[in-house]
Design a protein around this motif. Structure first.
Motif, PDB file in Angstrom:
ATOM      1  N   CYS A   1       0.861  -1.185   0.000  1.00  0.00           N
ATOM      2  CA  CYS A   1       0.000   0.000   0.000  1.00  0.00           C
ATOM      3  C   CYS A   1       0.897   1.235   0.000  1.00  0.00           C
ATOM      4  O   CYS A   1       1.760   1.368   0.859  1.00  0.00           O
ATOM      5  N   VAL A   2       0.688   2.114  -0.973  1.00  0.00           N
ATOM      6  CA  VAL A   2       1.503   3.326  -1.075  1.00  0.00           C
ATOM      7  C   VAL A   2       0.650   4.534  -0.683  1.00  0.00           C
ATOM      8  O   VAL A   2      -0.420   4.757  -1.227  1.00  0.00           O
ATOM      9  N   ILE A   3       1.170   5.280   0.292  1.00  0.00           N
ATOM     10  CA  ILE A   3       0.478   6.463   0.797  1.00  0.00           C
ATOM     11  C   ILE A   3       1.332   7.691   0.474  1.00  0.00           C
ATOM     12  O   ILE A   3       2.504   7.734   0.822  1.00  0.00           O
ATOM     13  N   ASN A   4       0.734   8.649  -0.210  1.00  0.00           N
ATOM     14  CA  ASN A   4       1.390   9.924  -0.512  1.00  0.00           C
ATOM     15  C   ASN A   4       0.668  11.017   0.260  1.00  0.00           C
ATOM     16  O   ASN A   4      -0.563  11.111   0.188  1.00  0.00           O
ATOM     17  N   ILE A   5       1.419  11.826   0.973  1.00  0.00           N
ATOM     18  CA  ILE A   5       0.831  12.935   1.709  1.00  0.00           C
ATOM     19  C   ILE A   5       1.482  14.225   1.217  1.00  0.00           C
ATOM     20  O   ILE A   5       2.700  14.354   1.224  1.00  0.00           O
ATOM     21  N   CYS A   6       0.643  15.149   0.790  1.00  0.00           N
ATOM     22  CA  CYS A   6       1.135  16.413   0.254  1.00  0.00           C
ATOM     23  C   CYS A   6       1.623  17.313   1.381  1.00  0.00           C
ATOM     24  O   CYS A   6       0.940  17.493   2.389  1.00  0.00           O
ATOM     25  N   LEU A   7       2.817  17.876   1.172  1.00  0.00           N
ATOM     26  CA  LEU A   7       3.362  18.857   2.108  1.00  0.00           C
ATOM     27  C   LEU A   7       3.502  20.226   1.456  1.00  0.00           C
ATOM     28  O   LEU A   7       4.278  21.059   1.903  1.00  0.00           O
TER      29      LEU A   7
ATOM     30  N   LEU B   1       5.339   5.187   2.693  1.00  0.00           N
ATOM     31  CA  LEU B   1       4.840   6.525   2.982  1.00  0.00           C
ATOM     32  C   LEU B   1       5.748   7.541   2.314  1.00  0.00           C
ATOM     33  O   LEU B   1       6.943   7.587   2.592  1.00  0.00           O
ATOM     34  N   ASP B   2       5.180   8.333   1.418  1.00  0.00           N
ATOM     35  CA  ASP B   2       5.945   9.350   0.710  1.00  0.00           C
ATOM     36  C   ASP B   2       5.369  10.730   0.988  1.00  0.00           C
ATOM     37  O   ASP B   2       4.171  10.959   0.809  1.00  0.00           O
ATOM     38  N   ALA B   3       6.228  11.635   1.437  1.00  0.00           N
ATOM     39  CA  ALA B   3       5.860  13.044   1.572  1.00  0.00           C
ATOM     40  C   ALA B   3       6.136  13.674   0.216  1.00  0.00           C
ATOM     41  O   ALA B   3       7.225  13.548  -0.321  1.00  0.00           O
ATOM     42  N   THR B   4       5.130  14.313  -0.351  1.00  0.00           N
ATOM     43  CA  THR B   4       5.275  14.890  -1.685  1.00  0.00           C
ATOM     44  C   THR B   4       5.049  16.394  -1.632  1.00  0.00           C
ATOM     45  O   THR B   4       4.570  16.924  -0.639  1.00  0.00           O
ATOM     46  N   ARG B   5       5.398  17.050  -2.700  1.00  0.00           N
ATOM     47  CA  ARG B   5       5.104  18.466  -2.855  1.00  0.00           C
ATOM     48  C   ARG B   5       3.869  18.581  -3.728  1.00  0.00           C
ATOM     49  O   ARG B   5       3.501  17.658  -4.430  1.00  0.00           O
ATOM     50  N   CYS B   6       3.257  19.674  -3.740  1.00  0.00           N
ATOM     51  CA  CYS B   6       1.965  19.969  -4.354  1.00  0.00           C
ATOM     52  C   CYS B   6       1.431  18.894  -5.309  1.00  0.00           C
ATOM     53  O   CYS B   6       2.041  18.566  -6.321  1.00  0.00           O
ATOM     54  N   LEU B   7       0.280  18.362  -4.954  1.00  0.00           N
ATOM     55  CA  LEU B   7      -0.386  17.366  -5.782  1.00  0.00           C
ATOM     56  C   LEU B   7      -1.423  17.997  -6.708  1.00  0.00           C
ATOM     57  O   LEU B   7      -2.113  17.307  -7.440  1.00  0.00           O
ATOM     58  N   GLY B   8      -1.524  19.317  -6.656  1.00  0.00           N
ATOM     59  CA  GLY B   8      -2.423  20.029  -7.562  1.00  0.00           C
ATOM     60  C   GLY B   8      -3.880  19.991  -7.139  1.00  0.00           C
ATOM     61  O   GLY B   8      -4.761  20.180  -7.965  1.00  0.00           O
ATOM     62  N   ALA B   9      -4.133  19.743  -5.874  1.00  0.00           N
ATOM     63  CA  ALA B   9      -5.515  19.716  -5.383  1.00  0.00           C
ATOM     64  C   ALA B   9      -5.621  20.597  -4.133  1.00  0.00           C
ATOM     65  O   ALA B   9      -6.202  20.199  -3.127  1.00  0.00           O
ATOM     66  N   CYS B  10      -5.067  21.792  -4.218  1.00  0.00           N
ATOM     67  CA  CYS B  10      -4.974  22.684  -3.059  1.00  0.00           C
ATOM     68  C   CYS B  10      -6.334  23.001  -2.448  1.00  0.00           C
ATOM     69  O   CYS B  10      -6.437  23.213  -1.236  1.00  0.00           O
TER      70      CYS B  10
ATOM     71  N   LEU C   1      -8.581  21.040  -1.876  1.00  0.00           N
ATOM     72  CA  LEU C   1      -8.979  19.898  -1.043  1.00  0.00           C
ATOM     73  C   LEU C   1      -8.025  19.690   0.131  1.00  0.00           C
ATOM     74  O   LEU C   1      -8.080  18.670   0.797  1.00  0.00           O
ATOM     75  N   ALA C   2      -7.145  20.647   0.377  1.00  0.00           N
ATOM     76  CA  ALA C   2      -6.096  20.493   1.383  1.00  0.00           C
ATOM     77  C   ALA C   2      -6.670  20.186   2.768  1.00  0.00           C
ATOM     78  O   ALA C   2      -7.720  20.706   3.126  1.00  0.00           O
ATOM     79  N   PRO C   3      -5.967  19.362   3.521  1.00  0.00           N
ATOM     80  CA  PRO C   3      -4.792  18.577   3.146  1.00  0.00           C
ATOM     81  C   PRO C   3      -5.186  17.335   2.337  1.00  0.00           C
ATOM     82  O   PRO C   3      -6.255  16.773   2.535  1.00  0.00           O
ATOM     83  N   VAL C   4      -4.293  16.947   1.423  1.00  0.00           N
ATOM     84  CA  VAL C   4      -4.573  15.858   0.490  1.00  0.00           C
ATOM     85  C   VAL C   4      -3.685  14.657   0.775  1.00  0.00           C
ATOM     86  O   VAL C   4      -2.477  14.792   0.993  1.00  0.00           O
ATOM     87  N   VAL C   5      -4.315  13.485   0.769  1.00  0.00           N
ATOM     88  CA  VAL C   5      -3.614  12.210   0.929  1.00  0.00           C
ATOM     89  C   VAL C   5      -4.034  11.329  -0.238  1.00  0.00           C
ATOM     90  O   VAL C   5      -5.206  11.319  -0.630  1.00  0.00           O
TER      91      VAL C   5
ATOM     92  N   LEU D   1      -7.761  11.500  -1.510  1.00  0.00           N
ATOM     93  CA  LEU D   1      -8.647  11.780  -0.381  1.00  0.00           C
ATOM     94  C   LEU D   1      -8.368  13.204   0.087  1.00  0.00           C
ATOM     95  O   LEU D   1      -7.279  13.510   0.570  1.00  0.00           O
ATOM     96  N   GLY D   2      -9.329  14.086  -0.096  1.00  0.00           N
ATOM     97  CA  GLY D   2      -9.161  15.477   0.276  1.00  0.00           C
ATOM     98  C   GLY D   2      -9.732  15.790   1.640  1.00  0.00           C
ATOM     99  O   GLY D   2     -10.449  14.981   2.229  1.00  0.00           O
ATOM    100  N   ASN D   3      -9.394  16.983   2.121  1.00  0.00           N
ATOM    101  CA  ASN D   3      -9.846  17.444   3.433  1.00  0.00           C
ATOM    102  C   ASN D   3      -9.528  16.411   4.511  1.00  0.00           C
ATOM    103  O   ASN D   3     -10.345  16.122   5.386  1.00  0.00           O
ATOM    104  N   ALA D   4      -8.345  15.844   4.412  1.00  0.00           N
ATOM    105  CA  ALA D   4      -7.933  14.774   5.324  1.00  0.00           C
ATOM    106  C   ALA D   4      -7.771  15.310   6.735  1.00  0.00           C
ATOM    107  O   ALA D   4      -7.257  16.400   6.944  1.00  0.00           O
ATOM    108  N   ASN D   5      -8.242  14.534   7.666  1.00  0.00           N
ATOM    109  CA  ASN D   5      -8.015  14.836   9.073  1.00  0.00           C
ATOM    110  C   ASN D   5      -8.135  13.534   9.850  1.00  0.00           C
ATOM    111  O   ASN D   5      -8.470  12.500   9.280  1.00  0.00           O
ATOM    112  N   GLU D   6      -7.875  13.582  11.121  1.00  0.00           N
ATOM    113  CA  GLU D   6      -7.827  12.351  11.894  1.00  0.00           C
ATOM    114  C   GLU D   6      -9.168  11.643  12.028  1.00  0.00           C
ATOM    115  O   GLU D   6      -9.216  10.482  12.398  1.00  0.00           O
TER     116      GLU D   6
END
Length: 162
Positions: A77-83, A118-127, A129-133, A140-145
């Protein structure tokens, strides 16, 4: 460097043979190897360089230039989280911290059990919907716990670590 098994080497040979003699074969071969093996091992770069009459350094340059290519095996499973700025301001770092805790995967690494990368990425182009995973290609936009991001990760853990 770990040695590839015979099946992987055979798959690389098939991919190289399929694209040899075509225009722009290097990227096509790299895409196919990544799709088949999940990453691009050095042995594949050597074979691609030889088949395309170029240097290993040039092939390596292509691999390291494009972010979709990786030289390390990824988890199941690959998870990318935009920073990017918008995501970071809206709590992306806290999400990364929680995902690291849940998955035992280091940032830009893979968990010891091979289940998560787990990869921390730079802008995924869905600002907007921030934060984006992105989990296995699903944005998945508007990510929160308290939303689907952590529920999805916990479902994957239950399904694979039981």
């Amino acid at each position: 460097m770990e040695k590839l098994n015979v099946e992987s080497l055979k798959k690389i040979d098939e991919i190289v043979a399929k694209h040899t003699g075509k225009l722009g074969p290097v990227k096509l071969m790299l895409h196919d190897v990544q799709n088949a093996l999940g990453y691009i091992p050095f042995e594949a770069m050597e074979k691609i360089a030889k088949a395309s009459n170029t240097s290993v350094a040039e092939v390596y340059g292509v691999v390291t230039f494009y972010t979709q290519f990786t030289t390390e095996p990824k988890g199941k499973c690959v998870i990318n989280i935009c920073l990017g700025t918008a995501c970071y301001v809206k709590g992306a770092q806290e999400i990364i911290n929680k995902v690291c805790e849940l998955t035992h995967a280091p940032v830009n690494g893979t968990s010891d059990d091979g289940l998560f990368s787990l990869d921390a990425t730079r802008c995924l182009g869905a600002c907007g919907l921030a934060p984006v995973v992105i989990i296995d290609g699903k944005v998945l936009g508007n990510a929160n716990e308290s939303n689907i991001v952590f529920d999805t990760i916990e479902d994957i853990i239950r399904a694979n670590r039981s």
